[in-house]
Design an enzyme around this catalytic site. Structure first.
Site, PDB file in Angstrom:
ATOM      1  N   LYS A  64      40.618-101.566  35.200  1.00 49.03           N
ATOM      2  CA  LYS A  64      39.388-101.207  34.489  1.00 49.03           C
ATOM      3  C   LYS A  64      38.273-102.189  34.836  1.00 49.03           C
ATOM      4  CE  LYS A  64      41.878 -98.974  30.716  1.00 49.03           C
ATOM      5  NZ  LYS A  64      42.149 -98.910  29.268  1.00 49.03           N
ATOM      6  N   ARG A 112      47.342 -92.113  19.349  1.00 48.77           N
ATOM      7  CA  ARG A 112      46.005 -91.565  19.147  1.00 48.77           C
ATOM      8  C   ARG A 112      46.065 -90.040  19.165  1.00 48.77           C
ATOM      9  NH1 ARG A 112      44.006 -93.632  25.068  1.00 48.77           N
ATOM     10  NH2 ARG A 112      44.894 -91.931  26.317  1.00 48.77           N
ATOM     11  N   LYS A 129      52.471 -92.959  29.502  1.00 49.66           N
ATOM     12  CA  LYS A 129      51.707 -92.256  28.469  1.00 49.66           C
ATOM     13  C   LYS A 129      52.332 -90.888  28.256  1.00 49.66           C
ATOM     14  CE  LYS A 129      47.732 -90.131  29.171  1.00 49.66           C
ATOM     15  NZ  LYS A 129      46.290 -89.865  29.430  1.00 49.66           N
ATOM     16  N   TYR A 165      33.271 -91.263  23.941  1.00 48.23           N
ATOM     17  CA  TYR A 165      32.566 -91.544  25.184  1.00 48.23           C
ATOM     18  C   TYR A 165      32.393 -90.240  25.947  1.00 48.23           C
ATOM     19  CZ  TYR A 165      37.523 -91.898  26.446  1.00 48.23           C
ATOM     20  OH  TYR A 165      38.870 -91.676  26.576  1.00 48.23           O
ATOM     21  N   ARG A 223      32.904 -88.693  29.541  1.00 45.96           N
ATOM     22  CA  ARG A 223      33.728 -89.021  30.718  1.00 45.96           C
ATOM     23  C   ARG A 223      33.368 -88.119  31.894  1.00 45.96           C
ATOM     24  NH1 ARG A 223      40.057 -90.215  30.534  1.00 45.96           N
ATOM     25  NH2 ARG A 223      39.101 -92.247  30.107  1.00 45.96           N
ATOM     26  N   LYS A 268      40.219 -99.966  25.079  1.00 42.14           N
ATOM     27  CA  LYS A 268      39.154 -99.454  24.222  1.00 42.14           C
ATOM     28  C   LYS A 268      39.480 -99.705  22.756  1.00 42.14           C
ATOM     29  CE  LYS A 268      37.989 -95.738  27.475  1.00 42.14           C
ATOM     30  NZ  LYS A 268      39.134 -95.904  28.407  1.00 42.14           N
TER      31      LYS A 268
END
Length: 728
Positions: A192, A256, A286, A351, A353, A451
């Site tokens: 990142k 999330r 993930k 955000y 993207r 984040k």
């Protein structure tokens, strides 16, 4: 004035006069302040001046955007008029026009950002010196003519689609854009980077020329809401998930609930990111599955179980049993964590993207997240922000910058975040153009940036036990000196250059890379053929051209006919035939490029090699602090000795104590300077050596000198003759 200078002046004159007249506003404001006390009339007149400047800037931006859309439509019509037999040079001319449009989009984006910064500064200066909050009242005008959220994603998407058609000579790119939408597990190497607002559009343009913008739904026109991504992160009152993720413990989770688009989205993705997952042999992964929005509250409360989810999947019959079992495994694990760890909605991250990826190919994916905002979802301070039984707030949409949300509940991140995702376990390597971008001045690497960790640390600063290391980077200007031959520039003739080169030169590299990839694939195929034919000597391949290459001839199968040849020679013939074809294509490209090179600008020069930026781990900063503390410990010891000599010694001891005291003070100042210098080296990725060569040597010399002075004074006192006392 020369004709060229006159032409350039005419081109840039509309831009120059359309900027905010910041100096005029500042002079007017100061003159009123110095002449008399600020009055209501001054406030009205100054506001009118601001409104006039806003109208001028916004009108110019709207005019330029309208012109860019018109030029894109012209390129679209030109492409539609071309047929499959059109010459490649026609596509090249259209692609040159698109590259010019891309640079103009970057120019208007930077123009908007610069003017918005000017408005913010003059409003801040006004509020500080007058005590009147004009910033809040002026937001009504900014809502009608917004500059802070003036975005150009639709233009980038249109240019990306047309540029891809030009590169493929009018053919639509294959692959499913929605591939991976229902994939349950992702294993990728990620990194990142922060991007300053001044560089966002330039980074988008550079990536766009190498990777197309990924659009999931190709059947509808692109809208700005399509880029919106919202995620609600879960944690408990002790921030256990936050602490585990920050310390990077094994099996640390991040849970999330995510949706794409506006708040009316029907599909909600339930996701879990696990660091060093035990069921993945220590790899980070993930996991996710999809639910309909009405089912989310029931899933969070446990009334809609993993077994019920699996039964619904089987009843619909759209997934195989393996996928259903994966969904059941993920759902049961997330529900167990929510139940046992008492997880609640804690923080929302929003955000816009922009994803860059070849459709259907997930080996290389880049995502650029802009307008990042963190919003509270909790009840920790006793304030009711959402219904207790609901999983998210209903008063927050996607209307960045969220002016309707209380300022204490929202944090706006000042940078964009570029994330690179490579499937290195499948052999994907970082392309050369991406290495050049990541080592340039346009990006700022932040290892292990998260984040949620950043949002929680900023919103709950007094509750989180530990803070991320990168918070100190927020006080540093991440802009750097421009890297040579990287980014978007223009030649002396105002032609667009990308990384210091013309678009045609980039296309040549692209075709060479495609040819090299095809050659490698053919070589691998030929080796496979040779291996197979060596294992089965009776099988032969007919290369006479009368039949397909993979068709078996009856005369050569299982016998010793006249067409039988040595299998190694045939495998070598396959390779030589393909290499000859590639060589012919390369000669054709070389001749075409050399013919164009005569008319190319002198500014189109090869890229200078750039040294890749070394990755600085957080432990390096802690090592610097430990070194500083070690020096301070020695200073404290030396200071203790000096104070004892000063307080309890004789004249000589006090002299030596004063010397030790000076050495301790000088040593402490030197340690502080060295600590700050090393920290600066780490933040700016300085390549100078980090070890201290002269500090320890100077310390030893000073200590030895102090000891020599001590022995000299003591010896001179003992050797001095004593005088007899006269009693007369």
């Amino acid at each position: 004035m020369k004709f060229g200078e006159e032409l350039i002046s005419k081109i840039f004159e509309p831009w120059r006069v359309s900027y905010i007249d910041y100096n005029r506003l500042k002079v007017d404001f100061k003159s009123r302040q110095q002449d008399h006390q600020w009055t209501y009339t001054d406030e009205i007149e100054f506001r009118a001046l601001l409104q006039c400047e806003l109208d001028k800037v916004y009108g110019f931006v709207s005019l330029r955007v309208h012109d860019l859309k018109r030029r894109i439509e012209v390129c679209q019509r030109s492409l539609d008029n071309l047929n499959q037999n059109s010459d490649g040079s026609q596509y090249g001319r259209i692609d040159d026009d698109l590259t010019e449009i891309l640079l103009d989009v970057n120019d208007i984006s930077r123009f908007t950002q610069l003017n918005w910064t000017g408005f913010r500064k003059i409003l801040k200066k006004h509020d500080r010196w007058t005590g009147i909050n004009m910033t809040g009242s002026f937001m009504t005008s900014l809502q009608e003519k917004p500059l802070d959220n003036q975005r150009f994603d639709a233009l980038f998407v249109s240019v990306s689609r047309l540029h891809d058609l030009c590169r493929l000579r009018g053919k639509a790119r294959g692959g499913n854009s929605a591939a991976g939408e229902d994939q349950t597990a992702f294993e990728r190497a990620t990194a990142k980077y922060w991007i300053h607002p001044d560089n966002i559009s330039e980074v988008q343009a550079v990536i766009l020329l190498h990777l197309p913008v990924l659009i999931f739904d190709q059947n509808k026109p692109y809208e700005e809401a399509d880029s919106a991504v919202s995620s609600v992160y879960f944690d408990n009152n002790e921030f256990d998930l936050y602490s585990e993720r920050l310390q990077r413990l094994d099996a640390a989770e991040a849970i999330r609930f995510r949706w794409y688009g506006n708040e009316q989205a029907k599909d909600i993705y339930i996701e879990r990111k696990t660091h060093h997952a035990p069921w993945m042999n220590g790899h980070s992964v993930k996991d996710r599955f999809r639910l309909k929005e009405p089912q989310v509250n029931e899933f969070m409360q446990g009334t809609y179980t993993a077994d019920m989810l699996a039964d619904d999947r089987r009843r619909k019959g759209k997934l195989d049993e393996v996928a259903i079992e994966n969904h059941h495994f993920i759902a049961s694990g997330i529900q167990q964590s929510i139940r046992e760890r008492r997880l609640r909605p804690m923080c929302r991250v929003f955000y816009n993207r922009t994803a860059f990826q070849l459709p259907g190919d997930q080996r290389l994916r880049l995502s650029l997240d802009c307008n990042m905002t963190f919003i509270r979802e909790d009840h920790l301070d006793g304030e009711q922000r959402r219904k207790t039984d609901n999983w998210r707030r209903t008063d927050v949409g996607i209307d960045y910058p969220f002016r309707r949300v209380l300022e204490k509940d929202v944090i706006r991140f000042p940078y964009a975040v570029l994330e690179t995702k490579l499937q290195t376990h499948l052999g994907q390597e970082t392309p050369e153009w991406l290495n050049l971008l990541l080592s340039s001045h346009l990006v700022h690497e932040v290892p292990n940036f998260s984040k949620y960790l950043h949002g929680a640390a900023m919103l709950y600063n007094h509750l989180t036990p530990v803070l991320p290391w990168w918070l100190s980077e927020m006080n540093v200007d991440i802009r750097k000196q421009p890297t040579i031959s990287c980014g978007l520039t223009r030649s002396k003739s105002l032609r667009p250059l990308v990384n210091g080169r013309r678009r045609a030169s980039l296309e040549k590299d692209y075709l060479s890379a495609v040819a090299a990839s095809a050659a490698a694939a053919a070589t691998q195929a030929a080796s496979t053929v040779a291996k197979n034919t060596h294992a089965s000597p009776s099988v032969r391949i007919d290369l006479t051209g009368s039949e397909s290459d993979d068709q078996l001839s009856g005369d050569t199968y299982g016998g010793y006919g006249t067409k039988e040849k040595d299998t190694k020679s045939k495998a070598a013939f396959v390779v030589n035939k393909f290499v000859h074809k590639i060589a012919s294509q390369k000669r054709h490209f070389r001749n075409t490029w050399q013919s164009r090179k005569k008319n190319q600008d002198v500014e189109s020069r090869p890229i200078r090699p750039v040294i890749p930026m070394k990755k600085i781990e957080p432990k390096a900063f802690f090592a610097n602090e430990r070194t500083f503390i070690s020096w301070l410990q020695f200073c404290a010891l030396l200071l203790t000795v000096a104070l004892n000599l000063l307080n309890y010694g004789d004249h000589i001891s006090r002299t030596v104590g004063a010397i030790f005291l000076v050495i301790a003070a000088v040593l402490a100042i030197y340690a502080q300077i060295r600590f700050q210098y090393r920290a600066w080296q780490l933040r700016n990725h300085n390549t100078a050596r980090y070890d201290d060569v002269w500090g320890p040597l100077a310390l030893c010399i000073l200590l030895v000198a102090a000891l020599i002075v001590n022995f000299y004074l003591r010896f001179s006192q003992d050797s001095a003759p004593s005088h007899p006392v006269n009693h007369a």
